[in-house]
Motif scaffolding. Structure first.
Motif, PDB file in Angstrom:
ATOM      1  N   ILE A 589       0.833  -1.215   0.000  1.00  0.00           N
ATOM      2  CA  ILE A 589       0.000   0.000   0.000  1.00  0.00           C
ATOM      3  C   ILE A 589       0.859   1.252   0.000  1.00  0.00           C
ATOM      4  O   ILE A 589       0.727   2.127  -0.869  1.00  0.00           O
ATOM      5  N   PHE A 590       1.738   1.378   0.984  1.00  0.00           N
ATOM      6  CA  PHE A 590       2.473   2.638   1.135  1.00  0.00           C
ATOM      7  C   PHE A 590       3.593   2.771   0.113  1.00  0.00           C
ATOM      8  O   PHE A 590       4.103   3.869  -0.112  1.00  0.00           O
ATOM      9  N   GLY A 591       3.965   1.656  -0.528  1.00  0.00           N
ATOM     10  CA  GLY A 591       4.890   1.751  -1.648  1.00  0.00           C
ATOM     11  C   GLY A 591       4.260   2.356  -2.889  1.00  0.00           C
ATOM     12  O   GLY A 591       4.955   2.828  -3.777  1.00  0.00           O
ATOM     13  N   ARG A 592       2.912   2.331  -2.968  1.00  0.00           N
ATOM     14  CA  ARG A 592       2.198   2.919  -4.096  1.00  0.00           C
ATOM     15  C   ARG A 592       1.611   4.300  -3.761  1.00  0.00           C
ATOM     16  O   ARG A 592       1.304   5.080  -4.657  1.00  0.00           O
ATOM     17  N   ALA A 593       1.388   4.579  -2.482  1.00  0.00           N
ATOM     18  CA  ALA A 593       0.685   5.800  -2.068  1.00  0.00           C
ATOM     19  C   ALA A 593       1.525   7.037  -2.345  1.00  0.00           C
ATOM     20  O   ALA A 593       2.752   7.005  -2.265  1.00  0.00           O
ATOM     21  N   VAL A 594       0.837   8.155  -2.649  1.00  0.00           N
ATOM     22  CA  VAL A 594       1.541   9.408  -2.946  1.00  0.00           C
ATOM     23  C   VAL A 594       0.912  10.609  -2.238  1.00  0.00           C
ATOM     24  O   VAL A 594       1.499  11.690  -2.231  1.00  0.00           O
ATOM     25  N   ILE A 595      -0.282  10.459  -1.661  1.00  0.00           N
ATOM     26  CA  ILE A 595      -0.979  11.603  -1.073  1.00  0.00           C
ATOM     27  C   ILE A 595      -0.355  11.953   0.273  1.00  0.00           C
ATOM     28  O   ILE A 595      -0.242  11.096   1.161  1.00  0.00           O
ATOM     29  N   ASP A 596       0.025  13.223   0.437  1.00  0.00           N
ATOM     30  CA  ASP A 596       0.696  13.656   1.668  1.00  0.00           C
ATOM     31  C   ASP A 596      -0.271  14.195   2.723  1.00  0.00           C
ATOM     32  O   ASP A 596       0.052  14.192   3.912  1.00  0.00           O
ATOM     33  N   ASP A 656      -1.561   0.398 -10.627  1.00  0.00           N
ATOM     34  CA  ASP A 656      -1.280  -0.968 -11.058  1.00  0.00           C
ATOM     35  C   ASP A 656       0.210  -1.220 -11.184  1.00  0.00           C
ATOM     36  O   ASP A 656       0.654  -2.371 -11.266  1.00  0.00           O
ATOM     37  N   ALA A 657       1.021  -0.145 -11.230  1.00  0.00           N
ATOM     38  CA  ALA A 657       2.456  -0.289 -11.406  1.00  0.00           C
ATOM     39  C   ALA A 657       3.086  -0.932 -10.177  1.00  0.00           C
ATOM     40  O   ALA A 657       2.534  -0.863  -9.065  1.00  0.00           O
ATOM     41  N   PRO A 658       4.257  -1.580 -10.339  1.00  0.00           N
ATOM     42  CA  PRO A 658       4.936  -2.159  -9.158  1.00  0.00           C
ATOM     43  C   PRO A 658       5.183  -1.093  -8.115  1.00  0.00           C
ATOM     44  O   PRO A 658       5.430   0.071  -8.416  1.00  0.00           O
ATOM     45  N   ARG A 659       5.091  -1.528  -6.868  1.00  0.00           N
ATOM     46  CA  ARG A 659       5.227  -0.591  -5.772  1.00  0.00           C
ATOM     47  C   ARG A 659       6.637  -0.025  -5.694  1.00  0.00           C
ATOM     48  O   ARG A 659       7.604  -0.631  -6.176  1.00  0.00           O
ATOM     49  N   VAL A 660       6.724   1.149  -5.045  1.00  0.00           N
ATOM     50  CA  VAL A 660       8.031   1.749  -4.777  1.00  0.00           C
ATOM     51  C   VAL A 660       8.656   1.014  -3.598  1.00  0.00           C
ATOM     52  O   VAL A 660       8.019   0.839  -2.555  1.00  0.00           O
ATOM     53  N   PRO A 661       9.867   0.550  -3.709  1.00  0.00           N
ATOM     54  CA  PRO A 661      10.486  -0.161  -2.579  1.00  0.00           C
ATOM     55  C   PRO A 661      10.724   0.774  -1.416  1.00  0.00           C
ATOM     56  O   PRO A 661      10.692   1.998  -1.562  1.00  0.00           O
ATOM     57  N   PRO A 662      10.970   0.191  -0.237  1.00  0.00           N
ATOM     58  CA  PRO A 662      11.177   1.028   0.943  1.00  0.00           C
ATOM     59  C   PRO A 662      12.258   2.075   0.783  1.00  0.00           C
ATOM     60  O   PRO A 662      12.237   3.097   1.439  1.00  0.00           O
ATOM     61  N   SER A 663      13.207   1.848  -0.117  1.00  0.00           N
ATOM     62  CA  SER A 663      14.258   2.854  -0.313  1.00  0.00           C
ATOM     63  C   SER A 663      13.707   4.139  -0.904  1.00  0.00           C
ATOM     64  O   SER A 663      14.362   5.156  -0.887  1.00  0.00           O
ATOM     65  N   GLY A 664      12.456   4.110  -1.399  1.00  0.00           N
ATOM     66  CA  GLY A 664      11.831   5.304  -1.959  1.00  0.00           C
ATOM     67  C   GLY A 664      11.166   6.175  -0.936  1.00  0.00           C
ATOM     68  O   GLY A 664      10.306   6.972  -1.267  1.00  0.00           O
ATOM     69  N   MET A 665      11.537   6.008   0.341  1.00  0.00           N
ATOM     70  CA  MET A 665      10.971   6.841   1.404  1.00  0.00           C
ATOM     71  C   MET A 665      11.279   8.305   1.153  1.00  0.00           C
ATOM     72  O   MET A 665      12.229   8.636   0.471  1.00  0.00           O
ATOM     73  N   PRO A 666      10.455   9.205   1.722  1.00  0.00           N
ATOM     74  CA  PRO A 666      10.781  10.622   1.618  1.00  0.00           C
ATOM     75  C   PRO A 666      12.175  10.900   2.139  1.00  0.00           C
ATOM     76  O   PRO A 666      12.656  10.280   3.103  1.00  0.00           O
ATOM     77  N   ALA A 667      12.852  11.825   1.484  1.00  0.00           N
ATOM     78  CA  ALA A 667      14.218  12.139   1.873  1.00  0.00           C
ATOM     79  C   ALA A 667      14.264  12.721   3.270  1.00  0.00           C
ATOM     80  O   ALA A 667      13.354  13.407   3.702  1.00  0.00           O
ATOM     81  N   GLY A 668      15.348  12.493   3.943  1.00  0.00           N
ATOM     82  CA  GLY A 668      15.518  13.031   5.277  1.00  0.00           C
ATOM     83  C   GLY A 668      16.642  12.295   5.958  1.00  0.00           C
ATOM     84  O   GLY A 668      17.229  11.350   5.416  1.00  0.00           O
ATOM     85  N   PRO A 669      17.009  12.712   7.153  1.00  0.00           N
ATOM     86  CA  PRO A 669      18.057  12.030   7.886  1.00  0.00           C
ATOM     87  C   PRO A 669      17.724  10.560   8.064  1.00  0.00           C
ATOM     88  O   PRO A 669      16.566  10.178   8.166  1.00  0.00           O
ATOM     89  N   ALA A 670      18.712   9.747   8.079  1.00  0.00           N
ATOM     90  CA  ALA A 670      18.510   8.308   8.266  1.00  0.00           C
ATOM     91  C   ALA A 670      17.861   8.052   9.603  1.00  0.00           C
ATOM     92  O   ALA A 670      18.085   8.772  10.577  1.00  0.00           O
ATOM     93  N   PRO A 671      17.007   7.011   9.651  1.00  0.00           N
ATOM     94  CA  PRO A 671      16.391   6.666  10.932  1.00  0.00           C
ATOM     95  C   PRO A 671      17.440   6.453  12.006  1.00  0.00           C
ATOM     96  O   PRO A 671      18.487   5.877  11.761  1.00  0.00           O
ATOM     97  N   GLN A 672      17.130   6.920  13.184  1.00  0.00           N
ATOM     98  CA  GLN A 672      18.076   6.813  14.291  1.00  0.00           C
ATOM     99  C   GLN A 672      17.449   6.009  15.407  1.00  0.00           C
ATOM    100  O   GLN A 672      16.298   6.202  15.752  1.00  0.00           O
TER     101      GLN A 672
END
Length: 673
Positions: A589-596, A656-672
């Motif tokens: 789901i969230f690999g395809r979602a785009v609404i902020d 219908d397109a393949p989902r965005v992998p987790p690496s496609g997360m919004p840019a920002g500092p790496a999780p800490q």
């Protein structure tokens, strides 16, 4: 063709057309409008084997033909034209001027003009100068019963359309004072009995004749007049419907009561009256309506009223002594407001009393909150229709396997992933809330028996400037994701879901509007086989600890109805901020979602439907927080645009397109950690 898919478009097109044609044909025959039908001497219409008798034929055609054929072609049109012209000339005469007219009713006489309602058009023919006492706008008010009581007293053959009222037969001793009490300037009669009674009335002056009509000027019929006595207030009487009309009608028919108008509300120093039940001797049915008790007479000082000005939606006048109540003979509505006076107060029968505080008083009629909400609803409806006109993304027929987008079937969480459960807390300007949220979530789930691994708490700081991220780390959040700018709750939840590593992934609001002990119910629903668990505030077992503001509830429900109309079909509560997913479902789901923004929940639920995932609804307990940052009305344009964007992407096949992998997360500092 063997599967039946090829014939469906043809069937879906032809069946409605055939059904519409059949329905139109049957209605035309019933109304007697079918061109090929033959009309027989008995009045029946026949078309082949179908026959509609004269008794069964619908009356609407004849009624519409009579009422909407027009005025000029009728035999009585010259008489109607003469009457309208005379009234127009009277209104233009300085000695008489504009004002209200009550005309004697007779179905046959007035109906000969085309409809018994023809004189109601006098305001139209006279540019608003002569107002009809019986007209469509008048009949939208609670003054209507008193108009028909007065019409009955001044007509030889009255209509008496309202039931249960204490009508009087022709009675000018009551009818003429009622004209004066109602601010009616003109009276028109044509019957012998009514004309004779009018000629004998000292308060009616014959001023013109038009065909059969005798037209009279009514003395002492000003729209604003002083009161001889102070009004009395009936505190225990409801203003709704007959609860007010019945005792007011008894007051209306009692000349001894007229000196003291009865008010629905008023200042504390006004005297009070109560409601008396009608006599009921020996258990027999009541012989009359309820009535007001006798009102004491408190004389008022005299006051001079001058310079009245009447416009379409306002009325103004001057007084020489502020502080003395005056009567305004205009139908009471809650929409009226007054400047330069206290009030307006509703008084019998349905007029208004104001207490001037300045020498110049102005009443104006405006919109209320209900009307503003109605306009907003209309705009939302128009937006919904515009969106529905676009190619709908929801498919009502099941697709073949070749058409279906990739799905994971029953999305089992991958093996070997730790922790067992991740809880995502989206946060914006929440430094004062996030510490308690992390602590309470950890306490609520730390010892849950369903956890077969560690609990992971993920806080996403949505571009806060108050130190939310630092507060989350101090509180012990396992993962803190910081977005560079405030992008919206959708972006924060998406970032948290893709950063989480739990086999089950939940999200809830950082203000803990949904007490965290309920997170266990989401876990249980997912363990029982659902791909997605949805909190539902509309569930029969849902509870509310502290209710939201009425405006917020209304806006939320309107938005929910709007989204169900234009996009979703199954969900009763689209905006509940309390949901859970298996890891596989979350990534699909969230690999395809785009609404902020605020509409991200709608996109999530659309993807749940689109990917054919299994769901479970969970009742929730909600404690609405004053700390919410959601402002639906302010975000309405963006919300509507986002729903349009979802529909457009769905129609274009973007989901219908393949989902965005987790690496496609919004840019920002790496999780800490």
């Amino acid at each position: 063709m063997a599967s039946g898919h090829g014939v469906l478009p043809w069937v879906r097109t032809v069946v409605p057309v055939v059904a519409l044609a059949a329905a139109a044909g049957l209605l035309s025959l019933q109304f007697g409008n079918w061109p090929a039908a033959r009309r027989h001497a008995d009045g029946a219409h026949r078309l082949g084997p179908f026959t509609v008798s004269a008794e069964d034929r619908n009356f609407v055609h004849g009624w519409a033909d009579w009422n909407f054929r027009g005025y000029e072609g009728r035999p009585a049109y010259p008489e109607y034209h003469e009457f309208v012209t005379e009234m127009s000339d009277i209104g233009k005469t300085p000695a008489y001027g504009c004002g209200r007219l009550l005309w004697e009713y007779d179905r046959d006489i007035v109906g000969a003009y085309g409809t018994p309602m023809a004189p109601m058009l006098l305001p139209h023919w006279t540019d608003g100068c002569i107002a009809s006492m019986e007209g469509l706008y008048f009949e939208s008010s609670p003054t209507v019963p008193f108009h028909f009581l007065m019409q009955s007293e001044l007509s030889a053959s009255p209509s008496r359309p309202m039931r249960g009222l204490p009508y009087n037969a022709l009675n000018f001793d009551l009818g003429v004072p009622h004209l004066q009490m109602s601010g009616v300037r003109y009276y028109a009669a044509f019957s012998t009995a009514a004309t004779a009674a009018a000629q004998n009335s000292p308060d009616l002056q014959h001023i013109a004749t038009a065909g059969p009509w005798s037209i009279y000027l009514v003395a002492d019929s000003d729209l604003v007049s002083p009161l001889p006595f102070e009004p009395a207030v009936a505190d225990d009487v409801s203003q709704a419907g007959r609860a007010w009309t019945d005792p007011a009608a008894i007051w209306w028919n009692d000349p001894a009561a007229w000196a003291v108008p009865i008010a629905a509300d008023g200042p504390e120093h006004w005297s009070r009256v109560s409601l008396l039940a009608p006599p009921n001797p020996d258990g027999a049915p009541p012989a009359s309506l309820t009535r007001f008790s006798a009102a004491p007479r408190r004389a008022l000082p005299p006051v001079q009223i001058s310079n009245p000005e009447v416009e379409r939606d306002r009325l103004s006048f001057s007084v020489d002594r502020p502080g003395i109540p005056v009567l305004v003979k205009v139908s009471y509505f809650p929409n009226w407001s007054v400047h330069g006076a206290e009030g307006p107060y509703r008084v019998t029968p349905n007029w208004m009393v104001v207490i001037p505080t300045d020498e110049r008083v102005e009443l104006s009629y405006g919109a209320t909150a209900v009307e503003y909400l109605a306009w907003l609803t209309t705009l939302l409806g128009a937006a919904a229709l515009a969106l529905v006109a676009v190619r709908p993304p929801v498919r009502f027929f099941r697709r073949s396997e070749a058409e279906s987008p990739p799905r994971a079937g029953r999305l089992q969480p991958p093996t070997g992933i730790e922790p067992a459960v991740s809880v995502v807390l989206p946060a914006y300007q929440a430094a004062h809330l996030v510490g308690a949220a992390v602590t309470e979530v950890s306490a609520a789930l730390g010892g849950h028996v369903a956890l077969d691994g560690p609990l992971e708490i993920v806080v996403v700081d949505d571009g806060s400037t108050d130190g939310t991220a630092e507060a989350a780390r101090r509180a012990g959040a396992d993962v803190v994701v910081s977005l560079e700018a405030n992008r919206g709750k959708g972006a924060a939840v998406r970032a948290g879901m893709l950063a989480a590593s739990g086999r089950l992934r939940l999200f809830t609001d950082v203000d803990l509007a949904y007490p965290p002990g309920q997170l266990a119910s989401l876990i249980d629903a997912l363990r029982d086989g659902a791909d997605v668990a949805l909190g539902n505030r509309r569930h029969a077992e849902a509870r509310t600890i502290s209710p939201a503001r009425p405006a917020r509830v209304f806006a939320s429900r309107m938005f929910n109805a709007f989204t169900r109309l234009v996009l979703l079909r199954r969900y009763r509560d689209t905006q509940c901020g309390f949901k859970g997913f298996t890891a596989g479902a979350a990534e699909e789901i969230f690999g395809r979602a785009v609404i902020d923004g605020f509409a991200f929940d709608v996109e999530v639920l659309y993807l749940v439907e689109h990917l054919e995932l299994t769901t479970a609804e969970v009742p929730v307990t909600v404690d609405h927080s004053a700390d919410t940052t959601v402002r639906l009305v302010a975000q309405l344009p963006r919300v509507v645009a986002d729903i349009g964007r979802i529909r457009h992407r769905a129609a274009a096949g973007a989901y219908d397109a393949p989902r965005v992998p987790p690496s496609g997360m919004p840019a920002g500092p790496a999780p800490q950690a």
